[in-house]
Design an enzyme around this catalytic site. Structure first.
Site, PDB file in Angstrom:
ATOM      1  N   ARG A  52       0.825  -1.203   0.000  1.00 50.18           N
ATOM      2  CA  ARG A  52       0.000   0.000   0.000  1.00 50.18           C
ATOM      3  C   ARG A  52       0.860   1.255   0.000  1.00 50.18           C
ATOM      4  O   ARG A  52       1.999   1.233   0.424  1.00 50.18           O
ATOM      5  CB  ARG A  52      -0.857   0.054   1.257  1.00 50.18           C
ATOM      6  N   ASP A  54       0.017   5.354   1.383  1.00 55.07           N
ATOM      7  CA  ASP A  54      -0.999   6.138   2.090  1.00 55.07           C
ATOM      8  C   ASP A  54      -1.576   7.260   1.236  1.00 55.07           C
ATOM      9  O   ASP A  54      -1.024   7.602   0.189  1.00 55.07           O
ATOM     10  CB  ASP A  54      -0.365   6.768   3.341  1.00 55.07           C
ATOM     11  N   TYR A 112      12.531   4.206  -1.572  1.00 57.57           N
ATOM     12  CA  TYR A 112      11.687   5.386  -1.383  1.00 57.57           C
ATOM     13  C   TYR A 112      12.515   6.659  -1.466  1.00 57.57           C
ATOM     14  O   TYR A 112      13.697   6.671  -1.111  1.00 57.57           O
ATOM     15  CB  TYR A 112      11.018   5.360  -0.008  1.00 57.57           C
ATOM     16  N   ARG A 201       8.608   8.054   6.779  1.00 57.43           N
ATOM     17  CA  ARG A 201       8.234   9.404   7.216  1.00 57.43           C
ATOM     18  C   ARG A 201       8.718   9.679   8.639  1.00 57.43           C
ATOM     19  O   ARG A 201       9.021  10.819   8.989  1.00 57.43           O
ATOM     20  CB  ARG A 201       6.727   9.592   7.088  1.00 57.43           C
TER      21      ARG A 201
END
Lengths: 264, 264
Positions: A52, A54, A112, A201
Site C-alpha cells: 500500500r 498512504d 523510497y 516518514r
C-alpha cells in the site's frame, strides 16, 4: 495471462492505494479499468499491489499484477490501460509474466524518496509534492546519522501505531540525503528489504531534527534502545514521499530477499 | 493605506483570476481575506489586479493593490494574508505605495513563461504544470522564428475571439525558447508591453508547429499578413502558462510604457 504493471501516480487526489468504499483509490481505479477492458467478468479480476501507499503518497514506479481472461500484447495492454486511466495515473511498463509471479509476495526490496522543501515560505507549487522544513539544516550531520539506519535493526521506535507487522526487524541497504540546490530541497533516499507503516516518514522526521541540531547525531542508536514509538515524535507529511522502485527476486543480486514472505 | 501585493498561485484549482459567482477565483479569495482582516467594512474593499489569468494558468508573481482602512506594516500584512489565504496562494512581497499607484493602469510590461513537456507519455506529475508536445522539435528553428515576434506588430492572428482590446498592436521585447534537459521540457519566455487574450498560448502553438516542421520557419510573417485568428489554429493548454513578472513604470528603464493606459 498474467500481467505485471509498473505505474506512476500523483497521490494528491487519492485516498491511498487500498480499495475503500466510496473513496478514490489506486486499487479501485485499476480494478474498474481492468474489469471494464475484460467486459466485467464474474468473478471480477483482482489487482494485487506490491504494497500500500498512504493518502497523498506518490509513486514513480509502483508494481501490481492481475490475470486477464484473454491475451493482449504488452504494448496493447499499456495503451489500453492508459487510454482509460485518469490523468493522475500512468502505466509506464507492462510485462507478461509467469503464473508464479506475485506482485506482493515476490518483493525483495523497495526504494523510497522523500523531498523536503527548505524554502522560507511555503511554495504553492510544492505543497502536494514535498514536505517543508524551514530550519537551518546540516546535510553532513544527516548523512552521518543515516549510517546508523543501515543494516538489520528492530525499527519499533520507527513504526506508527496501527502496524500489523509481526516483526519490526527490517534491513536497510542504503540511506542518505543530498541537497538539491536548484530546487532548494533535501532529497532523502532509502533502500531496504521492506519498510514498516510510516517508517520512512518517521525516519525523515528524526533525520531533519538531527540535521537542525534538536537531536544529537547519535540519537538513532538511542531510539533503537528505547523501542518506543513516541520517542521519534514527528511523522513528516505524506506529500513528500515517493515510492521510487520495487525490487523482485533476482532484480538485485547484491540484495536477495531476506524477509519471510508474509512480512514484506 | 494602499498596499501593493506580489503573489504566487497554483492556478490548477481556480476558475481563473476574475471574480465569478459561485466559483473559486484568485480575486474572490483575496477579496474575502482582505475584507475579513478589515472586519468587513461597508463599502467592501476592492482588489485591483494587474490583469486576469485564465482558469488553470499559474502566477509566479502576480500583482494586485487594495486600500486598507487602517495601517499595518508591510511585514505584518504579508504574515496576516498568508495565515488566512489557502495553501495554493502565497503572498511573496508586500509594499506600501502611494495613492497614485494602480496595479492595472500603471503596468509597463509583462513577462510570461510557458513549460512544454516533451515526454513520450503524459507524466501524471506534470499534467497541471506543463503543456505536452510529443513530436521531435528543433529549438533553433523555434528561436529563429521567435525573432519575428519581436517588435511592434498587429497580433490579430494571435488573439482569441472574445478579446475586447481596442487595438491588436502590441510590442514584444523578448521572445525565445530553451531546452530544459533535466526536465525534458521546452521553456518559452516572452516579455512585452502587454499581451492579448490567449496571445501567449497561440504564439507557443505556432512556434512548436514551426519547431516540428509542420509550419515553415517564416510562417509568423505570413500570419501577420493574414490578420486571421483561424490561421494560427492551436491554443496550447493553460496548464503550462505562468505569469512570471509584472513591470511597472520605472521598473525597466530600457522599456518604458508604450501602450495607452486603457490597453494594458
Amino acid at each position: 495471462m498474467r500481467y505485471k504493471i509498473t505505474l506512476a501516480y500523483d497521490g494528491t487526489n487519492f485516498a491511498g492505494f487500498q480499495r475503500q468504499p466510496h473513496m478514490r483509490t489506486i486499487e479501485s481505479e485499476l480494478t474498474r479499468v481492468v474489469n471494464k477492458m475484460a467486459k466485467n467478468p464474474d468473478p471480477a479480476i483482482v489487482i494485487y499491489g506490491s504494497g500500500r501507499t498512504d493518502a497523498g503518497v506518490h509513486a514513480l514506479a509502483q508494481v501490481v499484477h492481475f490475470d486477464m481472461p484473454f491475451n493482449l500484447t504488452a504494448d496493447n495492454m499499456r495503451r489500453g490501460l492508459n487510454s482509460m486511466l485518469p490523468m493522475d495515473m500512468e502505466v509506464l511498463k507492462v510485462e507478461i509474466v509467469s503464473q508464479d509471479f506475485h506482485a506482493r509476495y515476490d518483493v525483495s526490496g523497495k526504494r523510497y524518496l522523500y523531498r523536503m522543501d527548505l524554502g522560507e515560505f511555503r511554495n504553492p507549487f510544492k505543497r502536494n509534492y514535498t514536505g517543508h522544513w524551514k530550519f537551518p539544516t546540516d546535510v553532513e550531520k544527516i548523512n552521518q546519522a543515516a549510517k546508523d539506519l543501515i543494516g538489520e535493526h528492530d525499527f519499533s521506535s520507527f513504526v506508527a501505531s496501527g502496524s500489523s507487522a509481526r516483526t519490526h526487524y527490517r534491513t536497510i541497504y542504503e540511506a542518505g540525503c543530498r541537497l538539491d540546490k536548484a530546487n532548494n530541497e533535501l532529497v532523502f533516499e532509502f533502500y531496504g528489504n521492506g519498510f514498516l507503516y510510516n517508517q520512512v516518514r518517521i525516519m525523515v522526521g528524526v533525520l531533519v531534527e538531527i540535521g537542525s541540531g534538536t537531536r544529537p547525531v547519535d540519537d538513532i542508536q538511542r531510539l533503537y534502545r528505547l523501542n518506543d514509538r513516541r520517542a521519534a515524535r514527528r511523522t513528516v507529511p505524506a506529500s513528500g514521499l515517493y515510492l521510487k522502485h520495487v525490487y523482485y527476486e533476482g532484480d538485485d543480486p547484491k540484495h536477495p530477499t531476506k524477509l519471510p514472505k508474509r512480512q514484506r
